[in-house]
Design a protein around this motif. Structure first.
Motif, PDB file in Angstrom:
ATOM      1  N   ALA A 114      -0.613   3.643  -2.425  1.00 19.59           N
ATOM      2  CA  ALA A 114      -2.063   3.545  -2.578  1.00 19.59           C
ATOM      3  C   ALA A 114      -2.755   4.774  -2.011  1.00 19.59           C
ATOM      4  O   ALA A 114      -2.297   5.372  -1.029  1.00 19.59           O
TER       5      ALA A 114
ATOM      6  N   ASP B  53      -5.710  -0.244  -9.881  1.00 20.79           N
ATOM      7  CA  ASP B  53      -5.223  -0.884  -8.651  1.00 20.79           C
ATOM      8  C   ASP B  53      -4.056  -1.805  -8.952  1.00 20.79           C
ATOM      9  O   ASP B  53      -3.054  -1.824  -8.227  1.00 20.79           O
TER      10      ASP B  53
ATOM     11  N   GLN C 268      -8.026   3.281  -1.941  1.00 22.81           N
ATOM     12  CA  GLN C 268      -7.484   1.976  -2.300  1.00 22.81           C
ATOM     13  C   GLN C 268      -7.116   1.166  -1.068  1.00 22.81           C
ATOM     14  O   GLN C 268      -7.421  -0.021  -0.977  1.00 22.81           O
ATOM     15  N   ARG C 269      -6.473   1.798  -0.095  1.00 23.13           N
ATOM     16  CA  ARG C 269      -6.093   1.072   1.124  1.00 23.13           C
ATOM     17  C   ARG C 269      -7.328   0.505   1.826  1.00 23.13           C
ATOM     18  O   ARG C 269      -7.321  -0.643   2.284  1.00 23.13           O
TER      19      ARG C 269
ATOM     20  N   THR D 218       0.812  -1.224   0.000  1.00 23.28           N
ATOM     21  CA  THR D 218       0.000   0.000   0.000  1.00 23.28           C
ATOM     22  C   THR D 218       0.842   1.269   0.000  1.00 23.28           C
ATOM     23  O   THR D 218       0.323   2.353   0.246  1.00 23.28           O
TER      24      THR D 218
ATOM     25  N   VAL E  91      -1.475  -7.545   3.408  1.00 25.71           N
ATOM     26  CA  VAL E  91      -1.752  -6.153   3.070  1.00 25.71           C
ATOM     27  C   VAL E  91      -0.956  -5.262   4.007  1.00 25.71           C
ATOM     28  O   VAL E  91      -0.947  -5.470   5.224  1.00 25.71           O
TER      29      VAL E  91
ATOM     30  N   TYR F  75      -8.518  -2.520  -0.147  1.00 29.28           N
ATOM     31  CA  TYR F  75      -7.641  -3.672   0.010  1.00 29.28           C
ATOM     32  C   TYR F  75      -7.839  -4.329   1.382  1.00 29.28           C
ATOM     33  O   TYR F  75      -7.889  -5.565   1.500  1.00 29.28           O
TER      34      TYR F  75
END
Length: 339
Positions: free
Chosen positions: A248, A317, A252-253, A245, A283, A256
């Motif tokens: 990111a 992504d 997005q984080r 990440t 992650v 995820y």
């Protein structure tokens, strides 16, 4: 963060190549674009999954033929082709052709077992031989024999104006050493080693002697190498799901983390009658993921990976994840991009 005993030698990634049923071309183009990006970022290999009667890549060999003409260096693999859907002789021809087109960059991964939902599909797939088909290891042995140049017929020579060969053509001499078996059990690991294949181990294993995923995977790696002619030098690639990440966006984080959270329950205990174990998705920042990988006993036994991209994310992504793997996670694992 602990230092690796040896740097990661090969860094690859795996994609399922999803597409919209109403616009399949866009999804296939996205997959090819991602493979091109992987080459630019210095990845050593790009792998595609295989999905029949779904909205994912149904013909990985055809997709990799296209990718071979849009790239020059990156290795191209299948993870994996279920050979229960295939005629080994015809598949050997296709694999050899793409290997020639790619100048020796193809890494075919295969697996055994009956096709998924076989009772529902067998009359379409094998209308005359459905109950006689053998979906065991012998089917892969036939494929290996054809790829490695053993005779497919007792006839060869000239007939009229045509010249016939007794083995699959084209023959690509190095392809036989680049055949992989995707396995999740001790038996499959041992069989792959005994037959001189390379071994793909993923985020799914069978809980046979333990319910600790990493310990089970480690036992498979060691069993494979114990039965392989090359011993500890035999090639193993690990395919966990990693989602760095570093670059990111907050959105997005959040996506995820939610993706990994929803999939976490299946990692707690063996699933179903086959007692399949799933590895947690990793992650976090590249440094956080690297630290978790170094604590993974199976990861410490290998020097090449094909990290799996999540199934359902968007093209942007994947660009962010691949870029962070190449520029953050890979270097944190001691890897350096190919020129």
């Amino acid at each position: 963060m602990p230092l690796p005993s040896a740097p990661l030698r090969k860094l690859g990634f795996l994609t399922i190549g999803l597409f919209d049923q109403d616009n399949p071309g866009r999804g296939h183009e996205s997959t090819l674009d991602i493979i091109e990006l992987g080459e630019r970022l210095g990845f050593d290999s790009a792998w595609v999954r295989h999905r029949h009667l779904q909205y994912g890549i149904s013909s990985p060999v055809a997709v990799l033929a296209a990718a071979s003409q849009r790239t020059r260096r990156i290795e191209l693999g299948t993870a994996v082709i279920p050979v229960g859907w295939e005629n080994p002789l015809r598949l050997a021809e296709d694999l050899a052709t793409v290997d020639i087109l790619s100048a020796g960059r193809l890494n075919p991964g295969v697996s055994v077992g009956p096709p998924m939902h076989y009772e529902q599909v067998k009359h379409a797939l094998y209308p005359d031989t459905a109950d006689a088909e053998d979906f065991g290891y012998e089917r892969v042995e036939r494929l290996l024999d054809f790829v490695r140049g053993k005779s497919a017929t007792d006839f060869s020579g000239v007939e009229g104006f045509e010249v016939f060969s007794d083995r699959v053509q084209p023959h690509s001499p190095g392809l036989g050493r680049r055949m992989w078996y995707g396995g999740g059990s001790l038996r499959s690991a041992q069989w792959a080693g005994e037959h001189g294949m390379n071994f793909l181990t993923s985020s799914v294993v069978k809980a046979e002697e333990s319910e600790d995923f990493a310990e089970v995977q480690l036992s498979h790696v060691r069993a494979f190498r114990a039965h392989h002619p090359d011993g500890d030098r035999a090639r193993v690639s690990q395919g966990l799901v990693v989602i760095p990440t570093d670059s990111a966006s907050p959105e997005q984080r959040a996506k995820y983390e939610e993706y990994a959270r929803k999939r976490m329950p299946r990692t707690a205990t063996p699933q179903g009658p086959a007692r399949m174990m799933f590895a947690p998705d990793l992650v976090g920042t590249s440094d956080q993921i690297a630290e978790r990988l170094y604590s993974h006993v199976a990861f410490r036994e290998i020097d090449e990976v094909a990290f799996a991209l999540p199934f359902t994310f968007d093209h942007d992504d994947y660009v962010q994840i691949l870029t962070d793997i190449a520029t953050g996670l890979g270097p944190a694992l001691g890897w350096r991009p190919s020129a």
